[in-house]
Motif scaffolding. Structure first.
Motif, short mmCIF file in Angstrom:
data_model
loop_
_atom_site.label_atom_id
_atom_site.label_comp_id
_atom_site.label_asym_id
_atom_site.label_seq_id
_atom_site.Cartn_x
_atom_site.Cartn_y
_atom_site.Cartn_z
N ARG A 24 -40.08 29.15 -28.87
CA ARG A 24 -40.20 28.39 -27.11
C ARG A 24 -41.31 28.13 -26.78
O ARG A 24 -41.14 27.36 -25.80
CB ARG A 24 -39.74 30.09 -26.84
CG ARG A 24 -39.36 29.94 -25.38
CD ARG A 24 -39.05 31.21 -24.52
NE ARG A 24 -39.01 31.58 -23.04
CZ ARG A 24 -40.15 31.52 -21.89
NH1 ARG A 24 -41.02 31.29 -22.98
NH2 ARG A 24 -39.96 31.07 -21.00
N ARG A 25 -42.24 28.83 -27.48
CA ARG A 25 -43.27 28.31 -27.14
C ARG A 25 -44.51 26.77 -27.51
O ARG A 25 -44.59 26.44 -26.80
CB ARG A 25 -44.86 29.03 -27.37
CG ARG A 25 -46.26 29.39 -26.58
CD ARG A 25 -47.13 30.18 -28.10
NE ARG A 25 -48.12 30.01 -27.28
CZ ARG A 25 -49.18 30.38 -25.67
NH1 ARG A 25 -48.21 31.46 -25.10
NH2 ARG A 25 -50.19 29.60 -25.50
N PHE A 26 -43.12 26.13 -28.72
CA PHE A 26 -44.35 25.78 -29.02
C PHE A 26 -42.79 24.74 -29.19
O PHE A 26 -42.46 23.77 -29.62
CB PHE A 26 -44.79 25.74 -30.56
CG PHE A 26 -45.79 26.81 -30.45
CD1 PHE A 26 -46.95 26.30 -30.07
CD2 PHE A 26 -45.66 27.90 -31.11
CE1 PHE A 26 -47.89 26.62 -30.24
CE2 PHE A 26 -46.62 29.37 -30.34
CZ PHE A 26 -47.84 28.06 -30.13
N LYS A 27 -42.49 24.87 -28.14
CA LYS A 27 -40.80 23.84 -27.68
C LYS A 27 -40.94 22.58 -28.30
O LYS A 27 -40.43 21.73 -29.11
CB LYS A 27 -40.34 24.24 -26.92
CG LYS A 27 -38.46 24.16 -26.72
CD LYS A 27 -38.37 24.38 -25.48
CE LYS A 27 -36.90 24.76 -25.16
NZ LYS A 27 -36.15 25.04 -24.23
N ALA A 28 -42.59 22.21 -27.38
CA ALA A 28 -42.69 20.66 -27.20
C ALA A 28 -42.90 19.88 -28.59
O ALA A 28 -42.41 19.16 -29.27
CB ALA A 28 -43.97 20.52 -26.30
N GLN A 29 -43.69 21.00 -29.21
CA GLN A 29 -43.96 20.28 -30.47
C GLN A 29 -42.87 20.51 -31.40
O GLN A 29 -41.84 19.69 -32.19
CB GLN A 29 -45.14 21.02 -31.28
CG GLN A 29 -46.44 21.35 -30.79
CD GLN A 29 -46.75 22.00 -29.73
OE1 GLN A 29 -45.78 22.42 -29.02
NE2 GLN A 29 -48.16 22.50 -29.80
N LYS A 31 -39.55 20.26 -30.52
CA LYS A 31 -38.53 18.70 -30.56
C LYS A 31 -39.49 17.39 -30.78
O LYS A 31 -38.94 16.47 -31.36
CB LYS A 31 -39.11 18.86 -28.69
CG LYS A 31 -37.94 19.31 -28.23
CD LYS A 31 -37.56 18.63 -27.01
CE LYS A 31 -36.39 19.39 -25.72
NZ LYS A 31 -36.89 19.18 -24.30
N GLN A 32 -40.95 17.80 -31.44
CA GLN A 32 -41.16 16.05 -31.31
C GLN A 32 -41.11 15.20 -32.87
O GLN A 32 -40.14 14.64 -33.75
CB GLN A 32 -42.99 16.14 -31.54
CG GLN A 32 -43.05 15.44 -30.85
CD GLN A 32 -45.11 15.58 -30.51
OE1 GLN A 32 -45.29 16.23 -31.28
NE2 GLN A 32 -45.53 14.49 -29.25
N ASP A 58 -53.41 24.09 -32.05
CA ASP A 58 -52.69 24.77 -30.91
C ASP A 58 -52.12 26.28 -30.93
O ASP A 58 -51.90 26.46 -30.22
CB ASP A 58 -51.02 23.67 -31.12
CG ASP A 58 -52.11 22.13 -30.34
OD1 ASP A 58 -52.89 22.06 -30.78
OD2 ASP A 58 -50.91 21.48 -30.75
N GLU A 128 -30.15 19.78 -26.91
CA GLU A 128 -31.09 20.35 -26.15
C GLU A 128 -31.17 18.56 -25.13
O GLU A 128 -30.60 19.14 -24.41
CB GLU A 128 -31.92 20.31 -26.56
CG GLU A 128 -33.06 21.85 -25.06
CD GLU A 128 -33.83 22.61 -26.24
OE1 GLU A 128 -34.78 22.28 -26.55
OE2 GLU A 128 -33.19 23.79 -25.67
N ASP A 129 -31.09 17.66 -26.03
CA ASP A 129 -31.62 16.63 -25.24
C ASP A 129 -30.09 15.77 -25.45
O ASP A 129 -29.88 15.02 -23.66
CB ASP A 129 -32.52 15.24 -26.58
CG ASP A 129 -33.27 15.34 -26.66
OD1 ASP A 129 -34.43 16.16 -25.79
OD2 ASP A 129 -34.57 14.62 -27.67
N ASP B 160 -42.74 33.58 -19.09
CA ASP B 160 -44.01 32.71 -19.09
C ASP B 160 -44.67 34.06 -18.33
O ASP B 160 -46.23 33.74 -18.38
CB ASP B 160 -43.52 31.87 -18.05
CG ASP B 160 -42.88 31.11 -18.95
OD1 ASP B 160 -43.16 30.92 -20.21
OD2 ASP B 160 -41.05 29.79 -18.55
#
Lengths: 424, 505
Positions: A24-29, A31-32, A58, A128-129, B160
């Protein structure tokens, strides 16, 4: 005396929550990475886990530390030839001799943190997208139809499943095994009797005795059952998820100069999604890739996504090729046919009406579903208008204008409404 | 009659583990009088071991992504065969819980039982640091409380918010311990009652401290600058918990939980060499004794010696495998050497350790185990023989000198210096930068100033800015960090500005 407890059957996945928190925390990475993976993968092997790598800067948890500099005095073991007062050159890179054990924590060139995403997790990120409704997600992830397949033989089951050959073979071998000692005794006794009869009287004590024995052995032989519940073998069948039949999916894409990498990437997601839908329904899926500019060719998947051409656009060339391929290789009685077309909407003006007639006459009658996406920021052009007319008449023709990946799903909405019965 | 070995195959069974345990207990408690908590041995699978691994070895803990990261990393390297799992995890609790992994052979189960369930266990019960700093009775209960409390917070304030807060607390975890003050004991019942009282009361107090209505200063005090805190505070988390102006009550409670857990682990970080050495010494002694009593086979012993040798292997500095001093090896060697000095002293030992010569070895090591931590243990007991055996030498790295200097090696003139330097190396106070709460600007911008007291001119590392952001997040206003050299001169300052809006998180 210690208290001994077996904890092996206790919950295994205590860390599942923590793992999920981590993702969850590193979702952005993540996803990339997934997006990158989707670009690199063939459509057919979209459903596998993926290695994700996250830069370790990171992911680190900072604490107050000493930096390099100042005076450090450290004790090391295993002195070979130093003596008190020696002065030695500083080793390069901070490791080894004088740098101390923490060198690796401070170095710049650390490796990335790499880990595996499981198939489910990968698909979750992929969906997700695409903004899929939850029901659809479970349908794609789960399997729908079960088919029972043979899985050897077992010792019990229902009478309808008895396997006669296996059961009788078992019975035969059991009879042989049980009767062998009796038979040999019997033969021996009979031979002895024959010999005796040549020498002695019929009703001598010995002869009578032997006859009695032979009778007894025979009766024992008869009591060995021809078939015994023990011999029975049943066909074993297990349920396996099974898609129903075969389908072919045509991917048609405009590769003229105006289709840039980004548009192709969206197109690829569109094709992947259709593939995933189909994969759940059909046992076997073939893919046909047709790309076109002013003329159309059938190509491999790699060429389809990765080579770039320029020039004008004649969409009807691709549609003609498509209908030819259908006629030649995919008879409608054997194949479920799906066509997915992606383009940026450009077409040579007078060609659009031709497209619509090819579609209506040749293609749409044979296909299950035809999905068209137009990836563009601009105003719709003549192809779009032509297609809109078709969409009004034909139910299994879907079209959508797409700006982001999230717009893809609505194209398939009809597809799902149409086949609710295949979904359990 | 010749005794028969307890088992001959390498397969373990519950029955056999119990038999071994009974014999080990006879030796450990009967012959050597180890004082222990009751033992609870738990058989677990490799997956469960990984779970335990990644929540700092505790059977329950609150949820946090960093534990997930740990788990993912452990799982990856385990599955690829890059590392084996630790043979044992033991928890300082009463009863003392030791994990046995299902994959282990019978010999390993016996070894782990002796090492963890008797060695570490008696250390936890005996060593003064553990006795004063941790409460074996209550730790599991406290962790359950912490886990539930944090779960409640997540429900009420969102995952969060809790995660951000925990991140900041973890960054300061090493500065959440009282180094000199004696801590209060943890107890679940007391904790629960006091927790709600504390919430209300503390909030009142804090508000008072930051009262915004200006007081009319009619008297002199306007001129006298108020110093707050009156003295520098070493426990940064404690200070923040009590004095940060903007924190909600639940946030203070979370800080407190992290602080308490940090405090619980503090003794373990200070007694690595002693603790591992002690456990290793006892598994070695106990299993040898089993062999003497002919309760184990030659094969068992061969397997044991191989494992044991690996555990106490000290690769030399030039080796590819070198990664610092192996605490198992050093600790084991030191306890063994104390025994040797008691029983067969040389002239050298008589000069160095007159108080040990001729004493009972068992009493001597018990005394050493009970009353020291790594730092003092080494400065008290590191003998010239051990220094020679390890061929220890010192390396002095001064950034003003272009070469490294070897100030001492394992010879007559170097023993004392080696011993002093190594002891210093295990001093947590000098291993971690000495950073304390220095002052708060009460009348002005409410900024917090931390001071780093430099030792040997060593500067702070690259992560400092990041940690300051965390301090800033907790404090809610600007935070400044000053590095002060030994003459008391501020030589470096870094600063982290709080975001404009005054609400946290």
């Amino acid at each position: 005396m210690a208290h001994l407890i077996d904890r092996r059957l206790n919950g295994k996945n205590k860390s599942a929550v923590n793992r999920e928190r981590f993702l969850r925390r590193f979702k952005a990475q993540i996803k990339q990475s997934v997006a990158k993976a989707i670009k690199g993968r063939a459509i057919t092997d979209i459903q596998a886990g993926e290695k994700i790598s996250i830069p370790s800067k990171d992911i680190s948890e900072p604490v107050f530390q000493h930096g390099s500099g100042g005076i450090k005095e450290i004790i090391h073991p295993g002195n070979q030839d130093f003596i008190r007062g020696d002065r030695i050159a500083r080793p390069q890179g901070g490791g080894g001799g004088g740098g101390g054990g923490k060198a690796s924590n401070q170095g710049e060139g650390e490796d990335d943190f790499v880990f595996e995403l499981s198939r489910e997790e990968f698909m979750k990120v992929f969906f997700e997208d695409l903004a899929l409704p939850n029901l659809v997600k479970t349908q794609l992830l789960g399997t729908q139809e079960m088919k029972s397949v043979r899985a050897g033989f077992i010792n019990d089951g229902t009478p309808t499943n008895i396997n006669i050959v296996r059961s009788l073979r078992g019975a035969l071998s059991r009879r042989i095994a049980l009767s062998a000692p009796i038979l040999s005794e019997l033969t021996q006794a009979e031979e002895e009797l024959d010999e005796l009869l040549e020498l002695a009287e019929e009703d001598s004590f010995r002869v009578r005795d032997l006859r009695e024995k032979i009778r007894h052995l025979r009766s024992r032989l008869y009591t060995i059952p021809f078939i015994d519940p023990f011999d029975l073998r049943y066909n074993n069948r297990v349920k396996r998820p099974f898609p129903t039949s075969q389908a072919v999916m045509f991917c048609i894409m405009d590769v003229s100069g105006s289709m840039d990498e980004n548009k192709k990437d969206i197109a690829k997601r569109f094709f992947i999604l259709l593939y995933l839908f189909l994969e759940k329904q059909y046992e076997k899926i073939e893919l046909v890739f047709i790309r076109h500019h002013t003329s159309a060719t059938e190509v491999s998947e790699h060429d389809f996504f990765h080579s770039r051409e320029s020039g004008g656009t004649v969409v009807s060339s691709a549609l003609t090729l498509c209908s030819e391929v259908i006629q030649k290789r995919y008879p409608t009685e054997d194949w479920n046919i799906y066509v997915a077309q992606a383009s940026d909407g450009d077409n040579w003006d007078s060609d659009s009406s031709q497209c619509s007639s090819i579609l209506l006459e040749k293609i749409l009658p044979c296909v299950q579903y035809y999905a068209y996406i137009e990836i563009t920021q601009g105003e719709p052009q003549n192809l779009w208008h032509e297609y809109q007319k078709i969409a009004e008449q034909i139910k299994h023709f879907a079209m959508q204008k797409i700006r982001t990946a999230a717009d893809i799903y609505p194209v398939f909405r009809e597809l799902f409404k149409k086949q609710p019965h295949t979904v359990t | 009659m010749k005794p028969t070995p307890i088992s001959t195959s390498s397969e373990w069974s519950f029955d056999l583990i119990e038999k071994y345990d009974r014999e080990i207990m006879k030796i450990a408690c009967g012959e050597y009088h180890l004082d222990i908590y009751p033992v609870q041995l738990e058989i677990i699978t490799a997956e469960q071991m990984m779970d335990a691994y990644s929540s700092v070895g505790m059977p329950v803990n609150y949820h946090h992504w960093s534990f997930g990261k740990q788990f993912v990393a452990t799982e990856k390297s385990y599955k690829r065969g890059q590392m084996g799992l630790a043979y044992e995890i033991v928890i300082n609790s009463n009863p003392c819980i030791a994990y046995l992994m299902e994959e282990n052979s019978m010999m390993m189960q016996a070894l782990v039982t002796a090492h963890a369930a008797y060695g570490h266990n008696s250390f936890f019960k005996g060593n003064y640091l553990f006795r004063t700093w941790t409460d074996a009775e209550a730790i599991i209960d406290y962790l359950v409380f912490a886990k539930n409390y944090l779960a409640d917070c997540e429900r009420m304030y969102g995952i969060d918010a809790v995660e951000d807060l925990l991140d900041s607390c973890h960054a300061l975890m090493n500065y959440g311990v009282d180094r000199y003050k004696r801590p209060q004991k943890l107890s679940l019942a007391k904790e629960k009652i006091r927790q709600s009282e504390r919430e209300h009361y503390l909030q009142l107090q804090v508000n008072d401290l930051w009262r915004t209505i200006p007081r009319r200063n009619t008297d002199m005090e306007i001129n006298a600058p108020i110093r707050f805190p009156a003295e520098p505070q070493e426990n940064i988390l404690y200070f923040i918990e009590k004095s940060a102006p903007l924190l909600e009550p639940w946030q203070r409670e979370v800080i407190r939980i992290v602080r308490k857990i940090a405090q619980y682990f503090y003794p373990q970080r200070q007694t690595q060499v002693m603790n591992e050495g002690w456990a290793t010494f006892w598994h070695h002694t106990i299993l040898n004794r089993l062999y003497e009593k002919q309760l184990v086979t030659d094969g068992f012993m061969m397997e044991f010696l191989q494992s044991h040798t690996n555990v106490v292997l000290q690769p030399p500095v030039h080796s590819h495998w070198y990664s610092g001093i192996n605490p198992y090896a050093l600790g084991f060697a030191m306890y063994q050497d104390i025994c040797r000095i008691c029983r067969e002293p040389t002239d050298e030992d008589r000069a160095w350790f007159p108080e040990l010569v001729g004493k009972d070895w068992r009493e001597s090591i018990e005394f050493a185990m009970r009353n020291f931590k790594d730092e003092s243990f080494i400065s008290q007991y590191l003998s010239p023989k051990v220094i020679r055996d390890f061929r220890l030498f010192a390396v002095r790295d001064d950034d003003k000198d272009d070469k490294l200097l070897i100030p001492a090696i394992h010879d007559e003139t170097g023993y004392a210096e080696i011993r002093r330097t190594l002891s210093e190396q295990y001093n947590l106070g000098s291993r971690e930068p000495n950073i304390q709460v220095w002052s708060v600007n009460l009348r002005g911008d409410r900024s917090l100033t931390l001071r780093h007291f430099m030792h040997q001119r060593r500067p702070l590392g690259k992560t400092t800015e990041e940690v300051l952001k965390h301090v800033c997040r907790l404090w809610g206003f600007d935070v400044r960090l000053e590095s002060v050299d030994q003459q008391g001169q501020v030589i470096q300052t870094s600063e982290c500005k709080a975001p404009e809006h005054n609400s946290l998180f």
